[in-house]
Design a protein around this motif. Sequence first.
Motif, PDB file in Angstrom:
ATOM      1  N   SER A 252      28.482  37.016  28.298  1.00 49.63           N
ATOM      2  CA  SER A 252      28.426  36.250  27.053  1.00 49.63           C
ATOM      3  C   SER A 252      29.564  35.218  26.975  1.00 49.63           C
ATOM      4  N   SER A 253      30.368  35.132  28.025  1.00 47.14           N
ATOM      5  CA  SER A 253      31.476  34.164  27.998  1.00 47.14           C
ATOM      6  C   SER A 253      31.042  32.834  28.597  1.00 47.14           C
ATOM      7  N   GLU A 254      31.622  31.774  28.063  1.00 44.91           N
ATOM      8  CA  GLU A 254      31.292  30.446  28.582  1.00 44.91           C
ATOM      9  C   GLU A 254      31.947  30.218  29.941  1.00 44.91           C
ATOM     10  N   LYS A 255      33.220  30.638  30.017  1.00 51.84           N
ATOM     11  CA  LYS A 255      33.981  30.479  31.262  1.00 51.84           C
ATOM     12  C   LYS A 255      34.960  31.634  31.327  1.00 51.84           C
ATOM     13  N   ILE A 256      34.924  32.364  32.420  1.00 51.69           N
ATOM     14  CA  ILE A 256      35.759  33.564  32.469  1.00 51.69           C
ATOM     15  C   ILE A 256      36.294  33.798  33.887  1.00 51.69           C
ATOM     16  N   ASN A 257      37.531  34.284  33.932  1.00 47.61           N
ATOM     17  CA  ASN A 257      38.171  34.617  35.205  1.00 47.61           C
ATOM     18  C   ASN A 257      38.412  36.130  35.205  1.00 47.61           C
ATOM     19  N   ILE A 258      37.755  36.834  36.115  1.00 50.35           N
ATOM     20  CA  ILE A 258      37.886  38.301  36.119  1.00 50.35           C
ATOM     21  C   ILE A 258      38.942  38.713  37.152  1.00 50.35           C
ATOM     22  N   ILE A 259      39.914  39.450  36.672  1.00 49.46           N
ATOM     23  CA  ILE A 259      40.986  39.921  37.551  1.00 49.46           C
ATOM     24  C   ILE A 259      40.810  41.428  37.749  1.00 49.46           C
ATOM     25  N   SER A 260      40.754  41.846  39.011  1.00 54.88           N
ATOM     26  CA  SER A 260      40.710  43.292  39.292  1.00 54.88           C
ATOM     27  C   SER A 260      42.125  43.820  39.129  1.00 54.88           C
ATOM     28  N   GLY A 261      42.380  44.379  37.962  1.00 54.85           N
ATOM     29  CA  GLY A 261      43.764  44.745  37.620  1.00 54.85           C
ATOM     30  C   GLY A 261      44.246  46.013  38.276  1.00 54.85           C
ATOM     31  N   ASN A 262      44.552  45.931  39.580  1.00 50.95           N
ATOM     32  CA  ASN A 262      45.224  47.081  40.195  1.00 50.95           C
ATOM     33  C   ASN A 262      46.732  46.795  40.157  1.00 50.95           C
ATOM     34  N   PRO A 263      47.576  47.827  40.374  1.00 48.67           N
ATOM     35  CA  PRO A 263      49.018  47.611  40.237  1.00 48.67           C
ATOM     36  C   PRO A 263      49.562  46.477  41.109  1.00 48.67           C
ATOM     37  N   GLU A 264      49.019  46.321  42.308  1.00 47.31           N
ATOM     38  CA  GLU A 264      49.550  45.275  43.191  1.00 47.31           C
ATOM     39  C   GLU A 264      49.306  43.889  42.593  1.00 47.31           C
ATOM     40  N   ILE A 265      48.105  43.667  42.125  1.00 44.10           N
ATOM     41  CA  ILE A 265      47.750  42.369  41.553  1.00 44.10           C
ATOM     42  C   ILE A 265      48.552  42.122  40.269  1.00 44.10           C
ATOM     43  N   LEU A 266      48.647  43.152  39.422  1.00 42.84           N
ATOM     44  CA  LEU A 266      49.379  42.981  38.158  1.00 42.84           C
ATOM     45  C   LEU A 266      50.884  42.819  38.407  1.00 42.84           C
ATOM     46  N   TYR A 267      51.401  43.546  39.385  1.00 39.74           N
ATOM     47  CA  TYR A 267      52.831  43.439  39.696  1.00 39.74           C
ATOM     48  C   TYR A 267      53.148  42.032  40.215  1.00 39.74           C
ATOM     49  N   ASN A 268      52.268  41.488  41.049  1.00 39.85           N
ATOM     50  CA  ASN A 268      52.468  40.114  41.536  1.00 39.85           C
ATOM     51  C   ASN A 268      52.581  39.137  40.376  1.00 39.85           C
ATOM     52  N   GLY A 269      51.797  39.383  39.347  1.00 41.64           N
ATOM     53  CA  GLY A 269      51.826  38.500  38.173  1.00 41.64           C
ATOM     54  C   GLY A 269      53.154  38.558  37.442  1.00 41.64           C
ATOM     55  N   LEU A 270      53.832  39.699  37.550  1.00 40.44           N
ATOM     56  CA  LEU A 270      55.127  39.819  36.866  1.00 40.44           C
ATOM     57  C   LEU A 270      56.217  39.063  37.624  1.00 40.44           C
ATOM     58  N   GLN A 271      55.961  38.760  38.881  1.00 40.46           N
ATOM     59  CA  GLN A 271      56.959  38.085  39.722  1.00 40.46           C
ATOM     60  C   GLN A 271      56.722  36.578  39.834  1.00 40.46           C
ATOM     61  N   ASP A 272      55.615  36.098  39.303  1.00 45.96           N
ATOM     62  CA  ASP A 272      55.237  34.699  39.536  1.00 45.96           C
ATOM     63  C   ASP A 272      54.707  34.093  38.232  1.00 45.96           C
ATOM     64  N   SER A 273      55.383  33.064  37.760  1.00 43.55           N
ATOM     65  CA  SER A 273      55.035  32.536  36.433  1.00 43.55           C
ATOM     66  C   SER A 273      53.640  31.889  36.408  1.00 43.55           C
ATOM     67  N   VAL A 274      53.229  31.290  37.536  1.00 46.64           N
ATOM     68  CA  VAL A 274      51.892  30.662  37.551  1.00 46.64           C
ATOM     69  C   VAL A 274      50.824  31.755  37.415  1.00 46.64           C
ATOM     70  N   LEU A 275      51.015  32.831  38.173  1.00 50.65           N
ATOM     71  CA  LEU A 275      50.051  33.935  38.100  1.00 50.65           C
ATOM     72  C   LEU A 275      50.058  34.557  36.704  1.00 50.65           C
ATOM     73  N   PHE A 276      51.270  34.775  36.167  1.00 46.70           N
ATOM     74  CA  PHE A 276      51.367  35.434  34.858  1.00 46.70           C
ATOM     75  C   PHE A 276      50.637  34.611  33.792  1.00 46.70           C
ATOM     76  N   LYS A 277      50.836  33.294  33.867  1.00 45.85           N
ATOM     77  CA  LYS A 277      50.187  32.416  32.895  1.00 45.85           C
ATOM     78  C   LYS A 277      48.651  32.540  33.028  1.00 45.85           C
TER      79      LYS A 277
END
Length: 243
Positions: free
Chosen positions: A24-49
């Motif tokens: 039902s979303s017009e545009k969506i980015n699905i992230i498989s939120g496992n700890p590795e992917i989420l942890y990477n986001g905490l270390q990188d501002s582009v990913l976190f954003k």
Amino acid sequence: MFIEILNYKVFRGSKNQCIDLIRSSEKINIISGNPEILYNGLQDSVLFKSYTDKTTLIIPDGIGTILSAKILRTPVSEKIAGIEVMDELIKTAMSNGEGIYLLGAKQETVVKCAENLKLKYKELNVLGYHNGYFDIDNCEELVTEIKGLKPKMIFVAMGCPRQELFISKYMDMLPCSIFMGVGGSFDIIAGNLQRAPKWMIKLGLEWLYRVVKEPFRIKRLFVIPKFLLKVIKDKRKKNEKNN
Ligand code: UDP
């Protein structure tokens, strides 16, 4: 329908609700939120954003994320594996006559992946595919090709953070509605790798199976305790603030 883990909004509903929300979303980015992917986001501002953008949906994939939700006393309904969401979405693409694009993995893998998908889903419209070995800052030709094909969904299998960086960079430019980073899923669909047996998946031991099959992954597992520790520290901090 969401819980908060380390400032990430993580989906807590069922897999069916997840598919409905995506569709039902017009545009969506699905992230498989496992700890590795989420942890990477905490270390990188582009990913976190990108992970915290309003168009992003983080699904609870991986035992570390499920445990984190339990530690925070906001358990999720079920673990939602990225590859299963991909499979469900592909089924909906087929029944709605929508096109998909496969981006990532080695050339022979992405070709085999497309072939196997077409064998499994006869009516599926795979509009195109491309391997995942190119310069993501310099790929105008590829972006133009995808734009022209107008797939409804694009699955990007280049590992984290490369796939997430590609999506965050080109999401606005590409006419697709559904973007999803799917890690090693093309290897599984192509038959190069297998998913863990069902009983191991049920017990949350898929990570163990992957380490046994690909021992180089052992180093990547250390991120699970690091992530859990961060969750515990963050919970304590918040509790202290509230008292
Ligand atoms: N990959 C790619 N381009 C690269 C590096 C990796 O397309 O520059 C592909 C690789 O061939 C494999 C997929 O990314 O198919 C794997 O990612 P990985 O196993 O690291 O993902 P995970 O499932 O662990 O997220």
